[in-house]
Enzyme design. Structure first.
Site, PDB file in Angstrom:
ATOM      1  CD  GLN A  11     -56.187  12.891  -7.936  1.00 46.16           C
ATOM      2  OE1 GLN A  11     -55.171  13.371  -7.441  1.00 46.16           O
ATOM      3  NE2 GLN A  11     -57.044  12.193  -7.202  1.00 46.16           N
ATOM      4  CG  LEU A  12     -55.612   5.871 -12.655  1.00 53.50           C
ATOM      5  CD1 LEU A  12     -54.105   5.834 -12.482  1.00 53.50           C
ATOM      6  CD2 LEU A  12     -56.263   4.711 -11.912  1.00 53.50           C
ATOM      7  CE1 TYR A  61     -72.122  10.478  -7.031  1.00 50.91           C
ATOM      8  CE2 TYR A  61     -70.837   9.552  -5.232  1.00 50.91           C
ATOM      9  CZ  TYR A  61     -71.800  10.424  -5.683  1.00 50.91           C
ATOM     10  OH  TYR A  61     -72.442  11.248  -4.794  1.00 50.91           O
ATOM     11  CB  THR A  62     -64.344   9.222  -6.465  1.00 55.51           C
ATOM     12  OG1 THR A  62     -64.284  10.519  -7.066  1.00 55.51           O
ATOM     13  CG2 THR A  62     -63.916   8.169  -7.484  1.00 55.51           C
ATOM     14  CB  THR A 101     -61.663   1.448  -3.714  1.00 55.17           C
ATOM     15  OG1 THR A 101     -61.396   2.062  -2.452  1.00 55.17           O
ATOM     16  CG2 THR A 101     -63.071   0.871  -3.665  1.00 55.17           C
ATOM     17  CG  ASP A 102     -58.740   1.519   0.492  1.00 55.97           C
ATOM     18  OD1 ASP A 102     -58.790   2.239  -0.514  1.00 55.97           O
ATOM     19  OD2 ASP A 102     -58.923   1.958   1.649  1.00 55.97           O
ATOM     20  CE1 TYR A 125     -65.658   5.226  -4.888  1.00 55.88           C
ATOM     21  CE2 TYR A 125     -64.380   4.532  -2.982  1.00 55.88           C
ATOM     22  CZ  TYR A 125     -64.459   4.831  -4.326  1.00 55.88           C
ATOM     23  OH  TYR A 125     -63.335   4.718  -5.111  1.00 55.88           O
TER      24      TYR A 125
END
Length: 284
Positions: A11-12, A61-62, A101-102, A125
């Site tokens: 996506q990004l 890796y998400t 990431t948050d 993650y």
């Protein structure tokens, strides 16, 4: 200027590549088939051969829940892979922008996490992404670490697409309402990332669209904007257990963007409307 973009099929990465193209900045986009992050020699070979001035590292890796069972794989990509990329960037004196990431935070309370708040990931993650941050900081001085959350873009799957799909076949959906944060539209984020790598304003940043919401409210606004009749019933996270623990508080302080002179992203509701137009749900 030459830029190497990892995760270009995601996506990004997809929107970063589009933005670099729009700016007529030379770039090379690589996916996992072009460069295996788990093979350091391959990473070094690709980076050295292209010899970019900057690396925008979007690949990761998400699969958050799957990572609980695939710790080794998540570590290999998010931590070791990032370390290999940072070392390769250092070798050719390239600056590096790492997407984090948050989920590196503990996700408690109601205050927005500052860029220097203590990290305490709740899941695998988040832990592997934190290790990636530490690898970048250990190897490089010319780096940007950009933490984002609740990502959505045209090229890939996301919460909005899931809600749109389910909203067409359900009269009611239950969605958690006690996890708070900000969505991030990749088409808004990509220009900011490109702005960053053209500077030397190194450091850690938080970058999401403006405004705070929860998943249930987000879903309800999606249904309203798409003109779907599907109702959203708010539930607590305890009613929807997942393998990986999610943070209840993903609010992030974005004052570092102001201090560096970068422009914050538009409000998330405005971003949602533009996204629905981009994917053909709304006209105009």
């Amino acid at each position: 200027m030459k830029v190497l973009v990892t995760g270009v099929t995601g996506q990004l990465g997809y929107d970063v590549a589009k933005e670099l193209e729009r700016r007529h900045i030379e770039y090379k986009g690589v996916g996992s088939k072009d460069m295996d992050l788990t093979v350091p020699a391959e990473v070094e070979k690709v980076v050295t051969a292209y010899h970019p001035d900057a690396v925008i590292h979007c690949a990761a890796y998400t699969a958050v829940d799957k990572a609980e069972d695939e710790y080794g794989r998540a570590m290999d990509v998010n931590a070791k892979g990032t370390l290999a990329l940072a070392k390769a960037a250092k070798k050719i004196d390239a600056k590096m922008l790492y997407i984090s990431t948050d989920y590196v935070f503990k996700g408690q309370g109601t205050e927005a996490f500052t860029v220097d708040a203590s990290a305490a990931p709740l899941n695998v993650y988040g832990l592997t992404k934190l290790f990636g941050e530490e690898a970048v900081q250990m190897e490089l001085t010319k780096y940007f670490i950009v933490r984002i959350s609740w990502v959505f873009g045209k090229n890939g799957n996301n919460f909005i697409k899931t809600m749109l799909r389910l909203g067409q076949t359900h009269d009611e959906l239950t969605v958690v309402a006690d996890q708070w944060g900000s969505p991030t539209y990749t088409a808004d984020l990509a220009p900011l990332l490109c702005d960053m790598v053209e500077t030397e304003k190194y450091g850690i940043y938080h970058a999401t669209n403006e405004g705070i919401t929860n998943w249930a409210e987000f879903a309800a606004v999606i249904m309203k904007e798409a003109n779907f009749s599907c109702r959203i019933r708010p539930i607590p996270s305890s009613d929807y257990p997942t393998k990986a623990v999610r943070p209840l508080n993903s609010r992030m302080d974005k004052s570092s963007l102001d201090k560096a002179g970068f422009t914050k992203l538009p409000d998330w509701k405005d971003a949602l409307r533009r996204y629905l137009k981009e994917i053909g749900v709304l006209g105009g």
